[in-house]
Write a protein that holds these residues in place. Structure first.
Motif, short mmCIF file in Angstrom:
data_model
loop_
_atom_site.label_atom_id
_atom_site.label_comp_id
_atom_site.label_asym_id
_atom_site.label_seq_id
_atom_site.Cartn_x
_atom_site.Cartn_y
_atom_site.Cartn_z
N MET A 51 0.83 -1.20 0.00
CA MET A 51 0.00 0.00 0.00
C MET A 51 0.86 1.26 0.00
N TYR A 52 1.86 1.30 0.87
CA TYR A 52 2.70 2.49 0.95
C TYR A 52 3.66 2.59 -0.23
N LEU A 53 4.00 1.47 -0.84
CA LEU A 53 4.80 1.53 -2.06
C LEU A 53 4.03 2.26 -3.15
N MET A 54 2.74 1.94 -3.26
CA MET A 54 1.91 2.63 -4.26
C MET A 54 1.76 4.11 -3.93
N ILE A 55 1.60 4.43 -2.64
CA ILE A 55 1.45 5.83 -2.24
C ILE A 55 2.73 6.61 -2.52
N VAL A 56 3.89 6.02 -2.20
CA VAL A 56 5.17 6.68 -2.47
C VAL A 56 5.33 6.94 -3.97
N VAL A 58 2.99 7.51 -6.12
CA VAL A 58 2.15 8.66 -6.48
C VAL A 58 2.77 9.96 -6.00
N VAL A 59 3.30 9.96 -4.76
CA VAL A 59 3.93 11.17 -4.22
C VAL A 59 5.10 11.61 -5.09
N LEU A 60 5.94 10.65 -5.49
CA LEU A 60 7.10 10.99 -6.32
C LEU A 60 6.67 11.46 -7.71
N ALA A 61 5.57 10.90 -8.21
CA ALA A 61 5.08 11.33 -9.52
C ALA A 61 4.60 12.78 -9.47
N LEU A 62 4.02 13.17 -8.34
CA LEU A 62 3.49 14.52 -8.21
C LEU A 62 4.51 15.51 -7.69
N ARG A 63 5.37 15.04 -6.79
CA ARG A 63 6.35 15.94 -6.15
C ARG A 63 7.72 15.27 -6.14
N VAL A 224 -9.60 -4.43 -3.02
CA VAL A 224 -9.55 -4.02 -1.61
C VAL A 224 -8.25 -3.28 -1.33
N LEU A 225 -7.14 -3.82 -1.85
CA LEU A 225 -5.84 -3.18 -1.65
C LEU A 225 -5.79 -1.81 -2.31
N LEU A 226 -6.28 -1.72 -3.54
CA LEU A 226 -6.28 -0.43 -4.23
C LEU A 226 -7.20 0.57 -3.53
N GLY A 227 -8.35 0.10 -3.09
CA GLY A 227 -9.29 0.98 -2.39
C GLY A 227 -8.73 1.49 -1.08
N LEU A 228 -8.05 0.61 -0.32
CA LEU A 228 -7.46 1.03 0.95
C LEU A 228 -6.33 2.03 0.71
N SER A 229 -5.54 1.81 -0.33
CA SER A 229 -4.46 2.75 -0.66
C SER A 229 -5.02 4.13 -0.98
N LEU A 230 -6.06 4.17 -1.80
CA LEU A 230 -6.69 5.44 -2.15
C LEU A 230 -7.30 6.11 -0.92
N ALA A 231 -7.89 5.30 -0.05
CA ALA A 231 -8.51 5.84 1.16
C ALA A 231 -7.46 6.48 2.06
N PHE A 232 -6.31 5.84 2.21
CA PHE A 232 -5.25 6.40 3.05
C PHE A 232 -4.67 7.66 2.44
N MET A 233 -4.53 7.69 1.12
CA MET A 233 -4.05 8.91 0.46
C MET A 233 -5.04 10.05 0.67
N ALA A 234 -6.32 9.76 0.53
CA ALA A 234 -7.34 10.79 0.72
C ALA A 234 -7.39 11.25 2.17
N SER A 235 -7.25 10.31 3.10
CA SER A 235 -7.33 10.68 4.51
C SER A 235 -6.13 11.53 4.92
N ASN A 236 -4.95 11.24 4.35
CA ASN A 236 -3.79 12.06 4.66
C ASN A 236 -3.96 13.47 4.12
N SER A 237 -4.50 13.58 2.92
CA SER A 237 -4.75 14.91 2.35
C SER A 237 -5.79 15.66 3.19
N ALA A 238 -6.82 14.94 3.65
CA ALA A 238 -7.84 15.56 4.48
C ALA A 238 -7.26 16.04 5.80
N LEU A 239 -6.36 15.23 6.37
CA LEU A 239 -5.73 15.61 7.64
C LEU A 239 -4.91 16.89 7.46
N GLN A 240 -4.13 16.96 6.38
CA GLN A 240 -3.32 18.15 6.16
C GLN A 240 -4.20 19.38 5.91
#
Length: 300
Positions: A51-56, A58-63, A224-240
């Motif tokens: 999950m965090y490999l996919m998130i990283v 995305v982060v590197l692709a954007l920033r 399920v894995l893709l959905g959880l990854s997207l949910a964590f990315m969205a939740s982190n953005s919401a937290l910030q």
């Protein structure tokens, strides 16, 4: 009559508060997809790593320049390690233990913060912080005191993992404060990357000891894995988004709704037992967390 300024402030506050509650919702019900992935053959540590490999990615692709700040500030490895211990502890614990018990033990974080801030930041505890520490520890003793145990001690792996996760969370927050001068994107990269690497490392060691199975997953687990990854990315953005617009104490109090979401969802699905003892101990832990949030808002 409300002024234009107060109306504008209220329009900003409500979305920010809802963003924090959304973050708490994602974490509060994350136990279910993690257990679903385990049922599909993927251990929660391997799930965390992927999950965090996919998130990283995305982060590197954007920033992508975030990696420059990470290289320039090697101390961010410590932040990554602390975030990794947090995720390993929490994500593993909620798949093998009583969800409410795990979340309550994890939310000892405000109590751990008193000790961590003293050791790592040189912030001597006040009388109020010591009172909150005593309240939280009293709550933990009540939660841990099982009827068949003579002493209030951790009863199994889930308890130890939850306590480790809460301590890791407190250290993570202290390091975020200490390394506040570093680029925010680099800190995010450190936390996501550290969480993925730590989960993969612990899973790999466990696999060599035949304590954790090799990574495998039925095709049905991919959504399920893709959905959880997207949910964590969205939740982190919401937290910030929310944390940047609300007082620290308000954010901390709203984050406590995670306990509510975890308690209700796990009780409805038979993954937790809401006994009077757990409720009593949990009330003390939550009270200590609320008092810590209020004190933070007042700068005490």
């Amino acid at each position: 009559m409300q002024t234009a300024e107060s109306l504008a402030g209220s329009h900003q506050t409500l979305p920010a508060a809802m963003a924090i509650v959304f973050n708490a919702l994602v974490w509060g019900v994350s136990w279910w997809p993690l257990r679903e992935l385990q049922a599909h053959g993927l251990h929660p540590l391997w799930a965390t790593a992927l999950m965090y490999l996919m998130i990283v990615t995305v982060v590197l692709a954007l920033r992508f320049r975030a990696i420059d700040g990470f290289i320039a500030h090697p101390q961010l490895w410590l932040l990554g390690a602390a975030a990794g211990f947090t995720n390993v502890g929490f994500n593993w614990a909620v798949t093998v233990g009583d969800v409410v018990r795990v979340v309550l033990l994890f939310y000892l974080m405000p109590a751990w913060s008193v000790i961590v801030a003293w050791v790592m930041l040189g912030q001597r505890p006040t009388a109020g912080s010591l009172l909150r520490l005593v309240l939280a520890m009293a709550g933990v003793l009540v939660v841990l005191k099982a009827p068949d145990s003579p002493w209030p001690i951790p009863q199994g792996a889930a308890d130890w993992l939850a306590l480790m996760g809460g301590l890791g969370f407190a250290v993570t927050n202290a390091l975020l404060y200490k390394f506040g001068h570093t680029p925010s994107a680099s800190r995010m990269l450190a936390m996501f990357g550290g969480s993925g690497l730590m989960a993969a490392l612990v899973a790999g060691v466990g696999m060599t000891q035949q304590a954790i199975p090799a990574p495998s997953m039925a095709l049905a687990g991919v959504p399920v894995l893709l959905g959880l990854s997207l949910a964590f990315m969205a939740s982190n953005s919401a937290l910030q988004f929310g944390a940047a617009r609300l007082a620290v104490g308000t954010t901390a109090i709203l984050m406590l709704t995670e306990i509510l979401f975890a308690s209700v969802s796990s009780a409805l699905m038979g993954a937790a037992e809401l006994s009077p003892r757990v409720l009593a101990g949990g009330s003390l832990i939550v009270l200590a967390a609320v008092l810590a949030a209020v004190a933070s808002a007042r700068g005490r």
